[in-house]
Enzyme design. Structure first.
Site, mmCIF file in Angstrom:
data_model
loop_
_atom_site.group_PDB
_atom_site.id
_atom_site.type_symbol
_atom_site.label_atom_id
_atom_site.label_comp_id
_atom_site.label_asym_id
_atom_site.label_seq_id
_atom_site.Cartn_x
_atom_site.Cartn_y
_atom_site.Cartn_z
ATOM 1 N N ASN A 12 -20.401 -9.142 23.990
ATOM 2 C CA ASN A 12 -20.524 -10.091 25.016
ATOM 3 C C ASN A 12 -20.372 -9.877 26.348
ATOM 4 O O ASN A 12 -19.133 -9.896 26.475
ATOM 5 C CB ASN A 12 -20.041 -11.539 24.576
ATOM 6 N N LYS A 14 -20.646 -11.209 29.212
ATOM 7 C CA LYS A 14 -20.397 -12.269 30.101
ATOM 8 C C LYS A 14 -20.786 -11.924 31.714
ATOM 9 O O LYS A 14 -21.651 -11.013 31.664
ATOM 10 C CB LYS A 14 -18.976 -12.866 30.025
ATOM 11 N N HIS A 98 -22.093 -20.637 22.984
ATOM 12 C CA HIS A 98 -20.950 -19.923 23.271
ATOM 13 C C HIS A 98 -19.934 -21.286 23.827
ATOM 14 O O HIS A 98 -20.532 -21.928 24.555
ATOM 15 C CB HIS A 98 -21.226 -18.877 24.215
ATOM 16 N N GLU A 100 -18.167 -21.115 26.345
ATOM 17 C CA GLU A 100 -18.099 -21.252 27.745
ATOM 18 C C GLU A 100 -19.515 -21.954 28.345
ATOM 19 O O GLU A 100 -19.237 -22.707 28.902
ATOM 20 C CB GLU A 100 -18.047 -19.936 28.414
ATOM 21 N N GLU A 170 -15.724 -18.475 16.761
ATOM 22 C CA GLU A 170 -14.919 -18.001 17.648
ATOM 23 C C GLU A 170 -13.912 -19.414 18.335
ATOM 24 O O GLU A 170 -14.373 -20.242 18.984
ATOM 25 C CB GLU A 170 -15.825 -17.922 19.091
ATOM 26 N N GLY A 176 -10.625 -14.630 25.360
ATOM 27 C CA GLY A 176 -10.029 -14.179 26.535
ATOM 28 C C GLY A 176 -8.480 -14.213 26.691
ATOM 29 O O GLY A 176 -8.216 -14.143 27.814
ATOM 30 N N SER A 215 -10.377 -12.344 21.356
ATOM 31 C CA SER A 215 -9.719 -11.329 21.520
ATOM 32 C C SER A 215 -9.610 -10.113 20.293
ATOM 33 O O SER A 215 -8.347 -9.634 20.084
ATOM 34 C CB SER A 215 -8.113 -11.922 21.705
HETATM 35 P P1 PGA Z 1 -13.046 -12.079 24.140
HETATM 36 O O1 PGA Z 1 -14.319 -12.983 24.109
HETATM 37 O O2 PGA Z 1 -13.133 -10.952 23.244
HETATM 38 O O3 PGA Z 1 -12.526 -11.593 25.656
HETATM 39 O O4 PGA Z 1 -11.762 -12.981 23.628
HETATM 40 C C1 PGA Z 1 -15.175 -13.072 22.806
HETATM 41 C C2 PGA Z 1 -16.239 -14.014 23.573
HETATM 42 O O5 PGA Z 1 -16.228 -15.002 24.340
HETATM 43 O O6 PGA Z 1 -17.419 -13.844 22.737
#
Ligand code: PGA
Length: 256
Positions: A12, A14, A98, A100, A170, A176, A215
């Site tokens: 992803n 982003k 997601h 976010e 997640e 992140g 992460s």
């Molecule tokens: P990250 O993000 O691996 O940077 O923690 C995962 C995601 O948001 O799908």
């Protein structure tokens, strides 16, 4: 991972990338990854780069998808992108729900469900994300939260819709942040989710590809992916670094 289930590692991106940086990253992935390695690999770039990704990856065995879509199929929805448009650019997957999107763009469970349906109407495989915040985990609400998020989609689409979907756990506190759920913590939630689906349909539960995201790095991927109910990963930050993403993909293959 179960030997019978598919394995998938999806990146992803982003809101990151540029034509120039994507060119380098995609070239590296094409050299190191293909579909015949016991696992499938995919990238989900921002919309403007779908044409570039499709041109670079067609014939490579690596697949691609988008990070969201509109719940409507066409019409006066300024700024939105439909599932059919994503299919025009060869997308196989689309991420829905997601955290976010849920947190920063106020996407409700109902809207996530509508987007899930729109994805399947267009022939896309939704990657449905569920996960709890740190506060919810500390209150002991993890299972209730992920169950509610999954139930909202099953209520709209029916359990059989999970035959053509991927589920991603997640935990919001791990995205992140550099804080990964421990393999045992992740496995416990994955087992809960699979068990919940199994009570509706055991065959669908057995075949359901369940990704962990939050992460994931080369250093923790092998242990995470060796858990029995973790079938791969949804990778944010590390999917932008060719060496890291390739190493994570190889961790999925090692456990094949
Ligand atoms: P990250 O993000 O691996 O940077 O923690 C995962 C995601 O948001 O799908």
């Amino acid at each position: 991972m179960s030997p019978g289930r598919g394995r998938l590692v999806a990146g992803n991106w982003k809101m990151h990338g540029s034509l120039a940086s994507n060119r380098d990253l995609l070239a590296r992935l094409c050299v190191s990854l293909n579909a015949n390695q016991g696992a499938e690999f995919a990238v989900c770039p921002p919309f403007p780069y779908l044409a570039q990704v499709s041109a670079a990856l067609t014939g490579s065995g690596i697949t691609w998808g988008a990070q969201t879509l509109c719940e409507n199929d066409h019409g006066a929805f300024t700024g939105e992108v439909s599932g059919a448009m994503l299919r025009d650019f060869g997308c196989r997957y689309v991420i829905v729900g997601h955290s976010e999107r849920r947190q920063l763009y106020s996407e409700s469970d109902a809207l996530v469900g509508a987007k899930f349906l729109a994805a399947q109407r267009s022939g896309l495989l939704p990657i449905l994300c569920v996960g709890e915040t740190l506060g919810q985990r500390e209150q002991g609400e993890t299972e209730a939260v992920v169950a509610r998020q999954l139930d909202a989609v099953v209520a709209l689409a029916g359990v059989s819709a999970l035959e053509s979907a991927v589920l991603a756990y997640e935990p919001v506190w791990a995205i992140g942040t550099g804080k990964t759920a421990s393999p045992a913590q992740a496995q416990a939630v994955h087992a809960f989710l699979r068990g919940k689906v199994a009570r509706m349909d055991s065959g669908i539960a057995d075949a359901l590809v369940l990704l962990y995201g939050g992460s994931v790095k080369p250093a923790n991927a092998v242990e995470l992916f060796s858990q029995p109910d973790i079938d791969g990963g949804l990778i944010g930050g590390a999917s932008l670094v060719a060496d890291d993403f390739i190493a994570i993909c190889k961790a999925a293959m090692r456990n094949s």
